[in-house]
Design a protein around this motif. Structure first.
Motif, PDB file in Angstrom:
ATOM      1  N   MET A  55       0.852  -1.190   0.000  1.00 40.44           N
ATOM      2  CA  MET A  55       0.000   0.000   0.000  1.00 40.44           C
ATOM      3  C   MET A  55       0.890   1.243   0.000  1.00 40.44           C
ATOM      4  N   PRO A  56       0.702   2.129  -0.976  1.00 43.60           N
ATOM      5  CA  PRO A  56       1.508   3.366  -0.994  1.00 43.60           C
ATOM      6  C   PRO A  56       1.248   4.205   0.261  1.00 43.60           C
ATOM      7  N   LEU A  57       2.253   4.946   0.658  1.00 39.62           N
ATOM      8  CA  LEU A  57       2.163   5.779   1.860  1.00 39.62           C
ATOM      9  C   LEU A  57       0.952   6.709   1.816  1.00 39.62           C
ATOM     10  N   ASP A  58       0.671   7.294   0.652  1.00 43.80           N
ATOM     11  CA  ASP A  58      -0.447   8.240   0.559  1.00 43.80           C
ATOM     12  C   ASP A  58      -1.817   7.566   0.639  1.00 43.80           C
ATOM     13  N   LYS A  59      -1.843   6.241   0.665  1.00 45.21           N
ATOM     14  CA  LYS A  59      -3.111   5.500   0.789  1.00 45.21           C
ATOM     15  C   LYS A  59      -3.263   4.851   2.169  1.00 45.21           C
ATOM     16  N   TYR A  60      -2.316   5.063   3.058  1.00 40.45           N
ATOM     17  CA  TYR A  60      -2.402   4.442   4.379  1.00 40.45           C
ATOM     18  C   TYR A  60      -3.606   4.957   5.182  1.00 40.45           C
ATOM     19  N   ASP A  61      -4.122   6.125   4.805  1.00 44.50           N
ATOM     20  CA  ASP A  61      -5.308   6.646   5.498  1.00 44.50           C
ATOM     21  C   ASP A  61      -6.611   6.234   4.801  1.00 44.50           C
ATOM     22  N   TYR A  62      -6.505   5.344   3.820  1.00 44.33           N
ATOM     23  CA  TYR A  62      -7.693   4.886   3.090  1.00 44.33           C
ATOM     24  C   TYR A  62      -8.628   4.134   4.027  1.00 44.33           C
ATOM     25  N   ILE A  63      -9.901   4.461   3.894  1.00 44.17           N
ATOM     26  CA  ILE A  63     -10.946   3.775   4.663  1.00 44.17           C
ATOM     27  C   ILE A  63     -12.082   3.434   3.689  1.00 44.17           C
ATOM     28  N   PRO A  64     -12.460   2.159   3.587  1.00 44.94           N
ATOM     29  CA  PRO A  64     -13.473   1.763   2.602  1.00 44.94           C
ATOM     30  C   PRO A  64     -14.835   2.423   2.813  1.00 44.94           C
ATOM     31  N   THR A  65     -15.232   2.550   4.065  1.00 49.81           N
ATOM     32  CA  THR A  65     -16.519   3.172   4.367  1.00 49.81           C
ATOM     33  C   THR A  65     -16.524   3.584   5.834  1.00 49.81           C
ATOM     34  N   GLY A  67     -17.086   3.868   9.649  1.00 48.83           N
ATOM     35  CA  GLY A  67     -17.231   2.827  10.663  1.00 48.83           C
ATOM     36  C   GLY A  67     -16.194   1.724  10.560  1.00 48.83           C
ATOM     37  N   MET A  68     -15.338   1.797   9.552  1.00 46.28           N
ATOM     38  CA  MET A  68     -14.272   0.798   9.401  1.00 46.28           C
ATOM     39  C   MET A  68     -12.936   1.447   9.776  1.00 46.28           C
ATOM     40  N   ARG A  69     -11.939   0.609   9.949  1.00 55.83           N
ATOM     41  CA  ARG A  69     -10.599   1.104  10.220  1.00 55.83           C
ATOM     42  C   ARG A  69      -9.938   1.560   8.920  1.00 55.83           C
ATOM     43  N   THR A  70      -9.014   2.507   9.070  1.00 56.06           N
ATOM     44  CA  THR A  70      -8.163   2.867   7.945  1.00 56.06           C
ATOM     45  C   THR A  70      -7.176   1.722   7.715  1.00 56.06           C
ATOM     46  N   GLU A  72      -4.043   2.055   7.786  1.00 54.59           N
ATOM     47  CA  GLU A  72      -3.057   2.287   8.847  1.00 54.59           C
ATOM     48  C   GLU A  72      -3.528   1.695  10.174  1.00 54.59           C
ATOM     49  N   ALA A  73      -4.794   1.874  10.517  1.00 54.39           N
ATOM     50  CA  ALA A  73      -5.337   1.341  11.767  1.00 54.39           C
ATOM     51  C   ALA A  73      -5.353  -0.182  11.747  1.00 54.39           C
ATOM     52  N   GLN A  74      -5.652  -0.774  10.589  1.00 59.15           N
ATOM     53  CA  GLN A  74      -5.601  -2.239  10.472  1.00 59.15           C
ATOM     54  C   GLN A  74      -4.165  -2.732  10.700  1.00 59.15           C
ATOM     55  N   ALA A  75      -3.204  -2.022  10.104  1.00 55.54           N
ATOM     56  CA  ALA A  75      -1.789  -2.392  10.276  1.00 55.54           C
ATOM     57  C   ALA A  75      -1.389  -2.254  11.744  1.00 55.54           C
ATOM     58  N   TYR A  76      -1.857  -1.173  12.385  1.00 53.96           N
ATOM     59  CA  TYR A  76      -1.575  -0.988  13.809  1.00 53.96           C
ATOM     60  C   TYR A  76      -2.203  -2.122  14.618  1.00 53.96           C
ATOM     61  N   HIS A  77      -3.393  -2.506  14.256  1.00 50.00           N
ATOM     62  CA  HIS A  77      -4.086  -3.585  14.966  1.00 50.00           C
ATOM     63  C   HIS A  77      -3.290  -4.893  14.862  1.00 50.00           C
ATOM     64  N   ILE A  78      -2.723  -5.152  13.706  1.00 54.88           N
ATOM     65  CA  ILE A  78      -1.887  -6.348  13.547  1.00 54.88           C
ATOM     66  C   ILE A  78      -0.664  -6.236  14.456  1.00 54.88           C
ATOM     67  N   TYR A  79      -0.019  -5.059  14.462  1.00 58.30           N
ATOM     68  CA  TYR A  79       1.144  -4.853  15.356  1.00 58.30           C
ATOM     69  C   TYR A  79       0.732  -5.056  16.812  1.00 58.30           C
ATOM     70  N   TYR A  80      -0.346  -4.404  17.228  1.00 58.96           N
ATOM     71  CA  TYR A  80      -0.735  -4.474  18.639  1.00 58.96           C
ATOM     72  C   TYR A  80      -1.153  -5.896  19.027  1.00 58.96           C
ATOM     73  N   SER A  81      -1.812  -6.603  18.124  1.00 57.82           N
ATOM     74  CA  SER A  81      -2.220  -7.973  18.451  1.00 57.82           C
ATOM     75  C   SER A  81      -0.997  -8.887  18.575  1.00 57.82           C
ATOM     76  N   LEU A  82       0.039  -8.654  17.785  1.00 60.08           N
ATOM     77  CA  LEU A  82       1.292  -9.400  17.961  1.00 60.08           C
ATOM     78  C   LEU A  82       1.853  -9.172  19.360  1.00 60.08           C
ATOM     79  N   ASN A  83       1.885  -7.907  19.758  1.00 54.74           N
ATOM     80  CA  ASN A  83       2.364  -7.545  21.091  1.00 54.74           C
ATOM     81  C   ASN A  83       1.504  -8.207  22.167  1.00 54.74           C
ATOM     82  N   TYR A  84       0.210  -8.212  21.968  1.00 57.39           N
ATOM     83  CA  TYR A  84      -0.736  -8.815  22.905  1.00 57.39           C
ATOM     84  C   TYR A  84      -0.478 -10.317  23.057  1.00 57.39           C
ATOM     85  N   TYR A  85      -0.360 -11.018  21.934  1.00 55.07           N
ATOM     86  CA  TYR A  85      -0.131 -12.464  21.991  1.00 55.07           C
ATOM     87  C   TYR A  85       1.209 -12.798  22.640  1.00 55.07           C
ATOM     88  N   ILE A  86       2.227 -12.020  22.368  1.00 54.63           N
ATOM     89  CA  ILE A  86       3.532 -12.259  23.001  1.00 54.63           C
ATOM     90  C   ILE A  86       3.410 -12.146  24.517  1.00 54.63           C
TER      91      ILE A  86
END
Length: 166
Positions: A55-65, A67-70, A72-86
């Motif tokens: 995903m290009p940097l200028d599209k990291y704030d893309y949100i399909p509709t 009430g959904m995450r951007t 960037e927020a989805q990527a953050y969620h993946i990072y945070y969930s990794l931290n959570y599981y560890i």
């Protein structure tokens, strides 16, 4: 050999096998599956990072509709969930307390996701086993796949061909 002796021999073999399996400790039972997952974790890491990089940097704030995450927020969620599981592997289930999911840029997220995957992979080398080790790893795979799949949809909605599945 008559039928009775064959049945008796078969029954004896089953009892010996069952007894042997039941005598193994949790550590011995979990060693093979968890170590087997290390190559899979490396593959999941690579595929997840390929998607984050696609995903290009200028599209990291893309949100399909609304009430959904951007993306960037989805990527953050993946990072945070990794931290959570560890944290969960060594303790009781930790509290879910993420920061602002839109607070990190693309480079920061890629760096953090890389670091957290490396930590998780390292846990498979010398894991502290319990009866929940394998179910927690399976839960992680499921959770990561779910959000990675959402990111693939975000890429496609921006006419970006997703990286090939590994």
């Amino acid at each position: 050999m008559n039928k009775f002796k064959l049945i008796l021999l078969f029954t004896f073999c089953c009892l010996v096998a069952t007894s042997y399996c039941n005598s193994q400790t949790v550590e011995k039972k979990n060693t093979l599956p968890v170590k087997y997952l290390k190559p899979s974790l490396k593959s999941v890491k690579g595929y997840t990072l390929d998607i984050l990089k696609a995903m290009p940097l200028d599209k990291y704030d893309y949100i399909p509709t609304e009430g959904m995450r951007t993306f960037e927020a989805q990527a953050y969620h993946i990072y945070y969930s990794l931290n959570y599981y560890i944290r969960w592997f060594d303790n009781e289930r930790p509290k879910w307390e993420p920061a602002d999911e839109n607070s990190l840029d693309k480079d920061q997220l890629i760096k953090l996701v890389t670091e957290k995957f490396d930590q998780l992979i390292a846990l498979t080398e010398n894991p502290k086993y319990s009866n929940t080790t394998l179910p927690k790893l399976i839960s992680f795979f499921d959770h990561n796949s779910h959000h990675r799949g959402q990111l693939i949809v975000y890429l496609r909605m921006n006419n970006i061909k997703p990286p090939g599945y590994r």
